[in-house]
Design a protein around this motif. Structure first.
Motif, PDB file in Angstrom:
ATOM      1  N   ASP A 112      52.013  26.956  27.464  1.00 45.23           N
ATOM      2  CA  ASP A 112      52.239  28.048  26.510  1.00 45.23           C
ATOM      3  C   ASP A 112      52.517  29.389  27.179  1.00 45.23           C
ATOM      4  N   GLY A 113      52.380  29.446  28.493  1.00 44.95           N
ATOM      5  CA  GLY A 113      52.631  30.707  29.180  1.00 44.95           C
ATOM      6  C   GLY A 113      51.463  31.115  30.062  1.00 44.95           C
ATOM      7  N   PHE A 114      51.370  32.420  30.324  1.00 41.26           N
ATOM      8  CA  PHE A 114      50.358  32.965  31.224  1.00 41.26           C
ATOM      9  C   PHE A 114      49.083  33.324  30.471  1.00 41.26           C
ATOM     10  N   HIS A 115      47.939  33.115  31.146  1.00 43.67           N
ATOM     11  CA  HIS A 115      46.636  33.462  30.577  1.00 43.67           C
ATOM     12  C   HIS A 115      45.815  34.172  31.653  1.00 43.67           C
ATOM     13  N   LEU A 116      45.262  35.309  31.288  1.00 45.58           N
ATOM     14  CA  LEU A 116      44.605  36.205  32.230  1.00 45.58           C
ATOM     15  C   LEU A 116      43.230  35.687  32.632  1.00 45.58           C
ATOM     16  N   LEU A 117      42.954  35.693  33.926  1.00 41.29           N
ATOM     17  CA  LEU A 117      41.626  35.421  34.446  1.00 41.29           C
ATOM     18  C   LEU A 117      40.872  36.728  34.686  1.00 41.29           C
ATOM     19  N   GLU A 118      41.543  37.672  35.314  1.00 45.73           N
ATOM     20  CA  GLU A 118      40.977  38.990  35.548  1.00 45.73           C
ATOM     21  C   GLU A 118      42.111  39.935  35.896  1.00 45.73           C
ATOM     22  N   ILE A 119      41.833  41.231  35.804  1.00 43.56           N
ATOM     23  CA  ILE A 119      42.814  42.208  36.238  1.00 43.56           C
ATOM     24  C   ILE A 119      42.158  43.119  37.256  1.00 43.56           C
ATOM     25  N   ASN A 120      42.772  43.197  38.428  1.00 46.43           N
ATOM     26  CA  ASN A 120      42.282  44.036  39.514  1.00 46.43           C
ATOM     27  C   ASN A 120      42.996  45.380  39.419  1.00 46.43           C
ATOM     28  N   MET A 121      42.324  46.345  38.844  1.00 47.29           N
ATOM     29  CA  MET A 121      42.934  47.659  38.644  1.00 47.29           C
ATOM     30  C   MET A 121      42.687  48.524  39.878  1.00 47.29           C
ATOM     31  N   GLY A 122      43.764  49.106  40.379  1.00 54.03           N
ATOM     32  CA  GLY A 122      43.596  50.089  41.429  1.00 54.03           C
ATOM     33  C   GLY A 122      43.935  49.597  42.816  1.00 54.03           C
ATOM     34  N   SER A 123      43.715  50.463  43.765  1.00 54.93           N
ATOM     35  CA  SER A 123      44.204  50.301  45.129  1.00 54.93           C
ATOM     36  C   SER A 123      43.515  49.202  45.909  1.00 54.93           C
ATOM     37  N   THR A 124      42.423  48.644  45.386  1.00 56.37           N
ATOM     38  CA  THR A 124      41.751  47.556  46.093  1.00 56.37           C
ATOM     39  C   THR A 124      42.416  46.203  45.836  1.00 56.37           C
ATOM     40  N   ALA A 125      43.438  46.164  44.974  1.00 55.44           N
ATOM     41  CA  ALA A 125      44.153  44.911  44.708  1.00 55.44           C
ATOM     42  C   ALA A 125      44.992  44.528  45.920  1.00 55.44           C
ATOM     43  N   GLY A 126      44.684  43.408  46.542  1.00 55.06           N
ATOM     44  CA  GLY A 126      45.382  42.991  47.755  1.00 55.06           C
ATOM     45  C   GLY A 126      46.667  42.244  47.457  1.00 55.06           C
ATOM     46  N   GLY A 127      47.407  41.957  48.535  1.00 54.14           N
ATOM     47  CA  GLY A 127      48.617  41.160  48.418  1.00 54.14           C
ATOM     48  C   GLY A 127      49.905  41.943  48.315  1.00 54.14           C
TER      49      GLY A 127
END
Length: 441
Positions: free
Chosen positions: A114-129
């Motif tokens: 059915d598409g994408f489903h959110l596990l978590e959202i990493n808000m801000g500059s600590t989001a790696g990758g």
């Protein structure tokens, strides 16, 4: 035929061996978020999937960042306490808040039919990758993959360039000015990241920023400037996390930077309030039917598509699929369909998967979490994807990390695990990542 199916069919008949692909790209992945390894092919997205995701994440960001005004009368401290922060953390967030919520985030998702489903959202500059395009470029050096990308008119996003654009925008750097930025991590975690941060700093140099990695305690505030040695700092790129504030002496250590920010003498990217919006407690508020009248029809449609049922672990009634029930009774009965998560930790710390827990352990952990900063979230069952090996093929479960930046969707960091029942996917504990090519038309 999907892009993935087309790639697999072509690779099986005339592509290079997966081991040859990995051998060709691996040298370029040292001291990166890939930790020197990757999957044997890129991930792919069709145009319709790409545009729907971009729209849904934009609406999710809007809904998230307006929670304080819509549910708490603009009281950021009350909001912080409601989603599980301590009073000390809440006070630091209020001190370190930005003039507007940051647009920089990484949404981590599973994908099913059915598409994408959110596990978590990493808000801000600590989001790696954010160094993920290194692999896109390395893959494109292979003629077979370059030809496939060209024939299908695929693209990828230069995430690092989009992050730079977002930094300059949110830090209000005047056009033509080249800022000096300290990439500051907490002292106990900085040594593990130092090589990678220096490599990222070198990548930022041609993009218009002088980046200097350092532990945050190396920064000094004097003469109305923040200094790193003899270098005046215009921007502090924050790598220390909100849970670091709970460490002894942490708030005092960060106080000079927070003071400088409050007085307008340095910009922090991203301010501490960004991590507040990344709390899983926020997802519980967005998921709660009690607040549906606070959101626009477009926001509600996006939330219904992308957000699994999520609730704070609190005694009393909750709504599940339109019916009222007791939270604890539901959590015990539906153990194999639920995940227990702390609201503000990162990297899978503290997460308990109901389907991997025996009833006694699950009940005990629920009791420990009750009325504390924890959430329950409904399990998402992603569809595994096929990857070729030299001897055949194998299935991988993908976690899609989609970056949000000032201009919209800012690229992908895709991580894979062979725990197909949906275990915790973490690069530091053995997951393997890839890049993404997508079609926009």
């Amino acid at each position: 035929m999907s892009l993935t199916d087309d790639f697999l069919a072509a690779a099986t008949t005339r592509g290079p061996k997966p081991s040859a692909i990995l051998a060709a790209v691996a040298p370029q992945l040292d001291a990166t978020g890939y930790m020197g390894r990757c999957l044997s092919r890129p991930a792919f997205l069709e145009a319709e999937e790409y545009h729907r995701l971009a729209s849904d994440l934009d609406l999710l960001h809007s809904a998230l960042t307006r929670i304080p005004e819509r549910l708490f009368g603009g009281d950021l401290a009350a909001f912080a306490l409601a989603v599980g922060l301590t009073e000390e953390q809440a006070a630091a967030v209020v001190r370190g808040r930005g003039t507007a919520p940051s647009r920089f985030a990484r949404a981590d998702m599973y994908k099913d039919g059915d598409g994408f489903h959110l596990l978590e959202i990493n808000m801000g500059s600590t989001a790696g990758g954010v160094d993920n395009p290194i692999l896109n470029k390395a893959m494109l050096e292979l003629p077979f993959i370059a030809d496939f990308v060209e024939r299908h008119r695929l693209d990828y996003t230069e995430t690092m360039e989009e992050v730079v654009r977002t930094i300059l925008t949110e830090a209000k750097v005047p056009t033509g000015v080249r800022p000096t930025m300290a990439i500051a991590d907490f002292p106990d975690s900085y040594p593990d990241l130092e090589r990678q941060l220096h490599k990222i700093g070198a990548m930022l140099t041609p993009m218009g920023i002088d980046a200097l990695p350092c532990p945050v305690d190396a920064l000094e505030y004097k003469d109305d400037r923040v200094w790193l040695g003899d270098r005046p700092i215009d921007i502090v790129f924050r790598l220390f996390m909100i849970e670091d504030l709970l460490k002894p002496g942490a708030v005092a250590m960060l106080d000079p930077v927070l003071q400088a920010s409050e007085r307008g003498h340095v910009a922090i990217f991203t301010p501490l309030d960004a991590e507040l919006y990344g709390s899983k407690g926020c997802l519980a508020l967005l998921s709660d039917e009690a607040y549906r009248d606070r959101y626009s029809p477009d926001e509600l449609a996006a939330l219904d598509r992308i957000l699994p049922w999520t609730r704070m672990v609190r005694r009393g009634p909750v709504t599940v699929d339109g019916r009222k029930t007791d939270l604890l009774e539901y959590a015990v009965a539906a153990r194999e369909e639920l995940v227990l998560k702390p609201t503000s930790l990162h990297g899978g710390d503290g997460v308990l998967l109901g389907w991997r827990s025996d009833p006694q352990t699950w009940a005990a952990r629920l009791d420990e979490a009750m009325d504390k900063p924890w959430v329950l979230q409904r399990r998402v069952r992603p569809v595994p994807e096929t990857f070729l090996t030299d001897d055949g093929e194998e299935e991988w479960l993908l976690t899609w990390g989609a970056f949000l930046v000032s201009q919209g969707l800012g690229g992908f960091w895709v991580r894979g695990s062979q725990e197909l029942d949906g275990g915790i996917v973490n690069i530091a504990t053995g997951a393997t990542a890839s890049c993404c090519f997508f079609r926009t038309s």
